[in-house]
Design a protein around this motif. Structure first.
Motif, mmCIF file in Angstrom:
data_model
loop_
_atom_site.group_PDB
_atom_site.id
_atom_site.type_symbol
_atom_site.label_atom_id
_atom_site.label_comp_id
_atom_site.label_asym_id
_atom_site.label_seq_id
_atom_site.Cartn_x
_atom_site.Cartn_y
_atom_site.Cartn_z
ATOM 1 N N PRO A 279 4.409 1.547 1.777
ATOM 2 C CA PRO A 279 4.283 0.456 0.795
ATOM 3 C C PRO A 279 2.831 0.035 0.580
ATOM 4 O O PRO A 279 2.467 -0.411 -0.502
ATOM 5 C CB PRO A 279 5.079 -0.690 1.423
ATOM 6 C CG PRO A 279 6.000 -0.041 2.382
ATOM 7 C CD PRO A 279 5.307 1.192 2.879
ATOM 8 N N ASN A 280 2.005 0.189 1.617
ATOM 9 C CA ASN A 280 0.606 -0.218 1.483
ATOM 10 C C ASN A 280 -0.221 0.761 0.672
ATOM 11 O O ASN A 280 -1.300 0.425 0.204
ATOM 12 C CB ASN A 280 -0.027 -0.377 2.867
ATOM 13 C CG ASN A 280 0.285 -1.724 3.471
ATOM 14 O OD1 ASN A 280 0.705 -2.645 2.763
ATOM 15 N ND2 ASN A 280 0.097 -1.852 4.755
ATOM 16 N N LYS B 249 8.092 1.841 6.238
ATOM 17 C CA LYS B 249 8.133 0.402 5.986
ATOM 18 C C LYS B 249 6.744 -0.231 5.925
ATOM 19 O O LYS B 249 6.570 -1.282 5.326
ATOM 20 C CB LYS B 249 8.950 -0.296 7.087
ATOM 21 C CG LYS B 249 10.420 0.066 7.083
ATOM 22 C CD LYS B 249 11.237 -1.075 6.492
ATOM 23 C CE LYS B 249 12.690 -0.699 6.268
ATOM 24 N NZ LYS B 249 13.403 -0.511 7.532
ATOM 25 N N ILE B 250 5.781 0.383 6.595
ATOM 26 C CA ILE B 250 4.452 -0.241 6.663
ATOM 27 C C ILE B 250 3.421 0.573 5.871
ATOM 28 O O ILE B 250 2.829 0.080 4.909
ATOM 29 C CB ILE B 250 3.972 -0.370 8.128
ATOM 30 C CG1 ILE B 250 5.034 -1.027 9.008
ATOM 31 C CG2 ILE B 250 2.643 -1.117 8.186
ATOM 32 C CD1 ILE B 250 5.364 -2.451 8.668
ATOM 33 N N GLU C 115 -1.802 -2.955 11.120
ATOM 34 C CA GLU C 115 -0.406 -3.216 10.734
ATOM 35 C C GLU C 115 0.531 -2.227 11.412
ATOM 36 O O GLU C 115 1.621 -2.589 11.861
ATOM 37 C CB GLU C 115 -0.239 -3.120 9.212
ATOM 38 C CG GLU C 115 -0.625 -4.405 8.516
ATOM 39 C CD GLU C 115 -0.302 -4.358 7.037
ATOM 40 O OE1 GLU C 115 0.861 -4.122 6.693
ATOM 41 O OE2 GLU C 115 -1.230 -4.540 6.234
#
Ligand SMILES: Nc1ncnc2c1ncn2[C@@H]1O[C@H](COP(=O)(O)OP(=O)(O)OP(=O)(O)O)[C@@H](O)[C@H]1O
Ligand SMILES: [Mg+2]
Lengths: 330, 287
Positions: free
Chosen positions: B186-187, B182-183, B165
């Motif tokens: 949040p994960n 942003k990646i 990702e």
């Protein structure tokens, strides 16, 4: 015009050579299949073009520009990952829009572009026919209008029937968009069917590049001859009638190079000088054709017959013609 | 396989009995003892000057430990999962060191490093910095003892999610910060939350290492657990239990938070990997 040029690229992981002096060129607007067995370095080549991996040596050009020192985001590429790598905490809209958001495009612009792409993949009017994740990954990669689309085994996770349909769809869509694309696959049928041209990799090297039919008819290396199309290896083809005068050599025989008939007279083109007797060792129904395994002079060969010929019974005593030996390789 | 009913009942009884004796009874006893001299005394014990100071110090040490370890945990987990380098395994086990080492030894280690016997001591003296037997020492000891918690929660999650990702985001020209915020973040937010909760729980209750470096100066270098010990040693049982009840309540709060995070985190970080599609579809309808 050349869109992509890879020149003398090398890459090692530890002491494993994943790319061994790789060079090739790709014309603008072409759909190229990067074909090779597992571990042959296809993904590595794709990732180096994208800038996700740095070559140890060699140059990479995209659109005439040397990109070795450019980060992935400045290379004008779209990348479709094998596992799709969708942003899983984002919505479909946010996924497709990501590239445009990063470029700080206006909301209106983003919205219209995403809608355009949603229509392309049939997401808009519930006309979507292909797996959602693949469709979204495809749209996401295309959103910022890349010059070059890189696809790593896009259909690997999809079941056979849909995959068949997707091949045609991919080819049509890429040509419609008019962009250059490289797609990785280890499935030769897929490469032959979809690609304008094929580049064959093996152990980190490029074995051959060209139009599929050319590669099929004139393989340059034994590896390619064996890898593309069906074939049987013959340790020394000069044992067969009509070929005794050549230098003893290994040969690779495609099924269509054999003609099989119960008697010489029954063959489409009787040629007694190159006809041998053989024993049928097995017949297998393979959907549209029947495969015949036939032993000639201790060598097991493979031929194909149309199903209509209903030959299984006919050949109790068998005759075999060895036709075209152009496939012999050094 | 089906167990006979008597076996089930026996197992349930044993577990329930064990839990009652080891967990519920102590809690009840804490509450009972804390209120033994009435509610008024209870609140007086809590609002005692030294008790409040100890509470503040505990909160201060906990907040700092969580902040520092969050930064450290993110950095080390990022390093351990997104890069390949020599000595990675060694670094991984080094991070687990505080789990393996007795907190008292860790405390002694700080005394050796910053105390009178240390070669650093003259330099610290010159700049008028007190570490051992002062607040900085307590914070250092707390940070040290709690530093594996967040890394440990993050590493498996980040490992299972791979790098693709982040790489996808990079192909769109996203900056390092955008990719992280942003990646990546949040994960891993649920794992991070879980790690933070465990880290705070441990930081609040830390006794051994802090006890060694503290010097037990009332109103200055006493945390709640140390304050409880002092009260107890002074045979002031009721006050000791009253203060202890605060830690118990904090522990229960942590337990509740933990359950909330586990409940939501499970859905997001595990099921979504398998099938993000369902989630994605909803987005398009709204988008
Ligand atoms: N980051 C890496 N570190 C170490 N080895 C790697 C790395 N990436 C690839 N390799 C090795 O390089 C070889 C070629 O890998 P690559 O992924 O390019 O092959 P491939 O042709 O794409 O294979 P597949 O069909 O399995 O995807 C493999 O043997 C792999 O183990
Ligand atoms: Mg691959």
């Amino acid at each position: 015009m050349v869109e992509v040029e890879v020149r003398n690229v090398n890459k090692t992981f530890g002491n494993f050579k994943a790319s061994d002096n790789v060079s090739f060129e790709i014309e603008r607007g072409k759909l190229i299949g990067l074909l090779g067995p597992s571990g042959s370095g296809k993904t590595t080549i794709l990732r180096m073009i994208a800038g996700l991996e740095t070559p140890d040596s060699g140059e990479i050009y995209i659109g005439g520009r040397k990109v070795n020192d450019l980060p992935p985001g400045e290379r004008g590429i779209g990348f479709l990952f094998q596992s799709y790598a969708l942003f899983k905490h984002m919505t479909v809209f946010e996924n497709i829009a990501f590239g445009l958001t990063v470029q700080k495009k206006s909301d209106a612009e983003i919205k219209s572009r995403v809608e355009e792409l949603a229509e392309l993949i049939g997401l808009k009017n519930f006309t979507r026919r292909y797996p959602l994740q693949l469709s979204v990954a495809f749209a996401r990669a295309l959103a910022p209008n890349p010059e070059l689309l890189l696809l790593d085994e896009p259909f690997a996770a999809i079941d056979a029937k849909v995959r068949q349909e997707l091949r045609g769809w991919l080819k049509k869509t890429i040509h419609q968009l008019g962009i250059t694309a490289i797609f990785v696959t280890h499935d030769q049928d897929e490469a032959v069917e979809v690609a304008d041209e094929i580049i064959i990799t093996n152990r980190g090297r490029i074995e051959q590049a060209g139009v599929p039919i050319e590669i099929y008819q004139a393989p340059k290396t034994p590896f390619v001859a064996k890898f593309i199309g069906e074939s049987v290896q013959v340790a020394d083809y000069t044992i067969f009638k009509g070929f005794e005068d050549y230098e003893p050599h290994e040969g690779i025989l495609r099924p269509e190079f054999l003609e099989i008939g119960a008697t010489i007279e029954e063959m489409p083109q009787p040629m007694p000088v190159t006809t041998e007797k053989g024993i049928i060792r097995g017949t297998y129904f393979r959907g549209s054709v029947i495969q015949i395994d036939i032993e000639v002079k201790g060598q097991l060969l493979r031929g194909l017959q149309g199903v209509g010929d209903n030959m299984t019974k006919k050949y109790s005593s068998d005759v075999l013609i060895i036709g075209d030996w152009s496939i012999c390789v050094n | 396989m089906r167990e006979p009913i008597w076996l089930k009942m026996a197992l349930i009884t044993i577990s329930a009995g064990f839990l009652f004796v080891m967990l519920v009874m102590p809690l009840i006893l804490v509450a009972k003892e804390a209120l033994a001299r009435g509610v008024e005394f209870y609140f007086k014990a809590l609002t005692d000057e030294f008790a409040l100071k100890a509470l503040y110090l505990t909160i201060e040490a906990t907040i700092l430990a969580v902040l520092l370890n969050t930064l450290f945990g993110l950095a080390s987990a990022w390093l351990l999962t997104k890069f390949d380098f020599r000595g990675k395994t060694f670094l991984g086990s080094l991070i687990d060191l505080p789990f393996a080492i007795s907190p008292v030894v860790a405390g002694l280690f700080f005394i050796m490093l910053f105390g009178r016997m240390s070669p650093l001591y003259p330099i610290l003296q010159e700049y008028d910095v007190a570490i051992v037997f002062a607040v900085p020492g307590i914070i250092l000891a707390t940070v040290f003892v709690t530093f594996p918690f967040i890394t440990r929660e993050l590493v498996p999650v980040m490992e299972s999610q791979g790098r693709s990702e982040e790489e996808a985001a990079a192909t769109f020209g996203a900056s390092g910060w955008t990719i992280f915020s942003k990646i990546t973040l949040p994960n891993i937010k649920w794992a991070l939350g879980y790690g933070i909760i465990l880290c705070s729980a441990r930081a609040m209750g830390e006794f051994g290492a802090v006890s060694v470096v503290s010097g037990h100066i009332r109103g200055k270098t006493n945390t709640l657990p140390l304050h409880i010990e002092i009260l107890y040693n002074e045979y002031n049982f009721t006050a000791a239990f009253a203060v202890a009840s605060v830690l118990v309540m904090l522990a229960i709060l942590v337990l509740i938070l933990r359950n909330v995070v586990e409940h939501y985190g499970k859905d997001v970080e595990h099921e979504e990997i398998a099938e993000p599609a369902a989630d994605l579809k909803v987005g398009v309808a709204n988008g």
